[in-house]
Design an enzyme around this catalytic site. Sequence first.
Site, PDB file in Angstrom:
ATOM      1  N   SER A  62       0.926  -0.920  -0.203  1.00 45.73           N
ATOM      2  CA  SER A  62       0.447   0.133  -0.005  1.00 45.73           C
ATOM      3  C   SER A  62       0.419   1.376   0.086  1.00 45.73           C
ATOM      4  O   SER A  62       1.984   0.939   0.534  1.00 45.73           O
ATOM      5  CB  SER A  62      -1.144   0.035   1.126  1.00 45.73           C
ATOM      6  OG  SER A  62      -1.839   1.410   1.039  1.00 45.73           O
TER       7      SER A  62
ATOM      8  N   TYR B  63      -2.617  -0.416  11.088  1.00 49.30           N
ATOM      9  CA  TYR B  63      -2.280  -0.789   9.197  1.00 49.30           C
ATOM     10  C   TYR B  63      -0.406  -0.191   8.554  1.00 49.30           C
ATOM     11  O   TYR B  63      -0.202  -1.085   7.391  1.00 49.30           O
ATOM     12  CB  TYR B  63      -3.266  -0.653   8.209  1.00 49.30           C
ATOM     13  CG  TYR B  63      -3.668  -0.720   7.146  1.00 49.30           C
ATOM     14  CD1 TYR B  63      -3.993  -1.747   7.225  1.00 49.30           C
ATOM     15  CD2 TYR B  63      -3.357   0.097   6.885  1.00 49.30           C
ATOM     16  CE1 TYR B  63      -4.007  -2.405   5.555  1.00 49.30           C
ATOM     17  CE2 TYR B  63      -3.833   0.341   5.126  1.00 49.30           C
ATOM     18  CZ  TYR B  63      -3.636  -1.419   5.030  1.00 49.30           C
ATOM     19  OH  TYR B  63      -4.010  -1.614   3.554  1.00 49.30           O
TER      20      TYR B  63
END
Length: 279
Positions: free
Chosen positions: A141, A154
């Site tokens: 990501s 995360y």
Amino acid sequence: MSQDRKVAIITGSSSGIGYETSIALARSGIFTYATMRNLQKATNLESIRDKEMLPLKTLQLDVTDDASVNEAIQTIISESGRIDVLVNNAGYGLVGAFEDLSMDEIRRQFETNFFGVIRVMQSVLPLMRKQKFGILVNISSGAGRFGYPSGSAYVSTKFALEGLSESIAYELDQFGIKVILVEPGVIKTNFDSGMVVAKKSQDASSPYFNMTKKMDTVFRQLILNSSPPSLVADVVVQAVKSENPNLRYLAGKDVEQWVEQKKKMSDTEFFNMMKQSFQ
Ligand SMILES: NC(=O)c1ccc[n+]([C@@H]2O[C@H](COP(=O)([O-])OP(=O)(O)OC[C@H]3O[C@@H](n4cnc5c(N)ncnc54)[C@H](OP(=O)(O)O)[C@@H]3O)[C@@H](O)[C@H]2O)c1
């Protein structure tokens, strides 16, 4: 199945990036095992497969469960005898200020996003090593390149995935195994509905309550103008088909801009720019 047809396996194919990537890989001619933890969600994928006569099979695989991972990999090995491509895609976002996160919430986040990837990679690597060929694609990501408030857990899983991938790329090169990190920006998927908000951050008495709410609004606004998951699927297929793939591929104009700014700016300048955009 033809002996020389390449075989791919992908985790988290029930929706979003995993769903689109499964279809794109199969459309590109690779026999694709589209895995998901709940096979009841396979109906749409199977009807596209049947309509387009795609080389695709759905299989149960929960990345947090050793037995489920081993069973899926053994099934593929006995049916196909080879695994050329593994796409580690399954994941979700834990949202909440660091101080509000319980150890259990953080452990669960790592169990899926990080240990889940380790579990599946360790299960396919003996075969890839024997084949002297393999491509590991890890869906990271933009959050694997920079942090942001409410994202510490995360972001940590994606930074860990980046470090792991970069390190094993050296080890696996001698066996003809490539490692690829795909780093999407904000993508319109079910990611927002799958997000878990830390219990304490939902409590109005948390000193971070307003910040968490603000970040939730910022994220939902970003999603409104975000890219479709097919954009990430195309990047994965392009990387997998490349003779000499890069270690990293960005997927999305937004993440390209953020990473470019991070390269150009000092840490302090980048911090101040990001801080302003969250206000
Ligand atoms: N959307 C974004 O903006 C964005 C940006 C950058 C990176 N990513 C990354 O892209 C990946 C895919 O996310 P997405 O955006 O496509 O979200 P999504 O639509 O929510 O898809 C997530 C997938 O992961 C699966 N999953 C969750 N836990 C699992 C487990 N224990 N075992 C197997 N599968 C599991 C989900 O299955 P269920 O349907 O059963 O829940 C679903 O298929 C994630 O790694 C995410 O971090 C997303």
